[in-house]
Design an enzyme around this catalytic site. Structure first.
Site: not given
Length: 407
Positions: A236, A277-280, A355
Site C-alpha cells: 500500500g 508486504e511492500c513491493g513497489r 500496432c
C-alpha cells in the site's frame, strides 16, 4: 531522483554507442543493485521492532533483485505457487507468506508440503479446503484471515477493500471462521490480513488506516482469544510518478508507528505485531527502462517520438493511465548522410513499436529537444514493469536485463 538514473546513464555510455549502430537499438531494463541494497536496508532499519517487512514478489520477481533484497527483509510474500518456488530457489529457508484470492487445491497442497510460513485465507470455502488438506497431509500451518473491511478508506490509486471486490471475507463471516478454526487442529490462527488500498502517498492518512486496523483486530480477537495478534497491513505504500521529489514520507510514517505501539500495547492485552508486504516501494526506484528513439514525426498536429520496445516491455504507464516520468539522454553521434528527425521546445507523445494506439508511455509532455538516436530513460521502472507486461505481443525482441553493481 537523478541518482536513480545514474546507473543507466553509465551503462549506456559504456556501450560505445557509435559502434552499436550495426546492432539492435538500445533497449534495456537497468537495475541499480547498489542503490536497491541501500534503499532496502534504510527502509527496513527505520521500522520499529514490532513491525516486520516482507517483500511482495508480484512487483518484480527477478532473481537478481530477490538476492539483493533477501538479507534485509523478514521474508517474501508470494501470490502464486510459482512465486513460492522462485522464493525458495533464491533461499530454501526464506519465510514465505502465501496469499491471493484464487488458490487452487494443487497450490494449497504444494504450499503445505513446501512448508510456507503462513497462508492468508480469503474465504470460508478456502478455510474449509485448507483445513481438509492440512489434515490429509498431516501438516500444521499458520493462517491469517483476510478481511474486507466495511470502512471509509483514504484516497489511493487502487482499492481492494471497503467496497465489493474479490479480496477477503466480510466481517460477518468471522463468527463462522472462528468456529471452523476451533474444529481444525492443524490450523493455527495468528491474526488478520487487511490490505485495503495500494499506492498510498499520504503517510498521515496511512497511519490513520493502520490505527483502524488495530482497533478492529482487537475487537475481533474476542472471538479468537489470541495472545499475539498479527496484522498484515499489506503493502500500500505508494510511489509518486507525477512529482518525483514528493514521495511517501517513510520517516514520518515509521515514527507514527512507534506512537501507535505505545497507545495500543497494554500490559494486560495481546501482543501486537504488524507485518508489511511492500513491493513497489522497495523496488520501483532501482529500475530504469532505457530505450532508443527510432523516429520523431508529426501527425495531425501532434508530435510523436517512437521508441524501440513498447508497453509489451513496460506496461505500467498505460495500465495506470499516467504520463510516466522520463529524461532524454542526448546521443551526438549520427552516422547517416540524411537529416536527423528531431523536435525542439515542443510537446511530444512518447510511443512504442506496437500496432495499437494504446502503446503510449507519456502524452503531450514538453521537452527541450529529442532526436532520433537519443535515449529515453523512464525512471521508477523497477516495479510492475517487465513483471506485468505482455512480452510476446507482436514477437518483438526482449529488452536486455542489466544489473549495475557499481556504488
Amino acid at each position: 531522483m537523478e541518482h536513480w538514473v545514474r546507473a543507466a546513464k553509465e551503462w549506456i555510455r559504456s556501450r560505445s554507442l557509435p559502434d552499436a549502430r550495426t546492432g539492435q537499438p538500445v533497449c534495456a531494463f537497468v537495475y541499480d543493485l547498489a542503490g536497491l541494497r541501500r534503499h532496502a536496508a534504510q527502509t527496513v532499519e527505520a521500522l520499529p521492532s514490532f513491525c516486520h517487512m516482507y517483500y511482495a514478489m508480484k512487483a518484480n520477481s527477478d532473481k537478481e533483485l530477490l538476492r539483493v533484497i533477501r538479507p534485509h527483509v523478514r521474508g517474501f510474500e508470494a501470490a502464486s505457487i510459482g512465486e513460492v518456488r522462485k522464493a525458495l530457489a533464491v533461499d530454501s529457508q526464506v519465510p514465505v507468506i502465501f496469499g491471493g484470492p484464487g488458490k487452487t487445491d494443487e497450490e494449497l497442497r504444494e504450499a503445505l508440503q513446501l512448508g510456507v510460513e503462513r497462508i492468508h485465507v480469503e474465504s470460508l470455502h478456502e478455510l474449509r479446503r485448507l483445513s481438509y488438506w492440512s489434515k490429509e497431509l498431516g501438516r500444521e500451518i499458520t493462517v491469517l484471515l483476510r478481511v474486507n473491511l466495511k470502512v471509509e478508506l483514504p484516497q489511493a490509486t487502487l482499492q481492494m477493500g471497503g467496497r465489493a471486490t474479490q479480496f477477503g471475507m466480510e466481517e460477518a463471516d468471522l463468527d463462522q471462521a472462528a468456529a471452523l478454526l476451533s474444529d481444525s487442529p492443524h490450523l493455527r490462527m495468528a491474526g488478520f490480513h487487511l490490505h485495503s488500498i495500494s499506492n498510498q502517498l499520504d503517510a498521515e492518512a496511512h497511519l490513520l488506516l493502520l490505527e483502524c486496523y488495530i482497533e478492529r483486530a482487537k475487537a475481533w480477537n474476542k472471538l479468537f482469544r489470541m495472545e499475539q495478534i498479527t496484522i498484515n497491513a499489506g503493502g500500500g505504500i505508494g510511489v509518486n510518478y507525477s512529482d518525483l521529489e514528493r514521495q511517501f514520507d517513510w520517516r514520518l510514517f515509521t515514527n507514527g508507528l512507534r506512537r501507535l505501539e505505545k497507545i495500543h500495547s497494554l500490559p494486560d492485552g495481546p501482543e501486537l505485531r504488524i507485518d508489511f508486504e511492500c513491493g513497489r516501494y522497495l523496488t520501483a526506484f532501482c529500475g530504469v527502462y532505457a530505450t532508443e528513439v527510432i523516429d520523431v514525426k508529426s501527425n495531425h498536429g501532434k508530435t510523436f517520438a517512437v521508441v524501440r520496445g513498447g508497453t509489451q516491455h513496460f506496461r505500467l504507464p498505460v495500465s495506470w493511465r499516467h504520463n510516466h516520468p522520463f529524461d532524454v539522454l542526448p546521443v551526438e553521434s549520427w552516422p547517416y548522410p540524411y537529416e536527423r528527425p528531431e523536435a525542439a521546445n515542443y510537446s511530444i507523445t512518447v510511443v512504442g513499436q506496437l500496432c495499437t494506439p494504446k502503446d503510449v508511455f507519456a502524452e503531450e509532455v514538453s521537452v527541450s529537444r529529442i532526436r532520433s538516436g537519443d535515449i529515453v530513460l523512464f525512471a521508477l521502472a523497477g516495479a510492475y514493469g517487465w513483471a506485468i507486461s505482455h512480452h510476446e505481443f507482436l514477437s518483438h525482441p526482449h529488452p536486455e536485463m542489466v544489473y549495475w553493481k557499481e556504488s
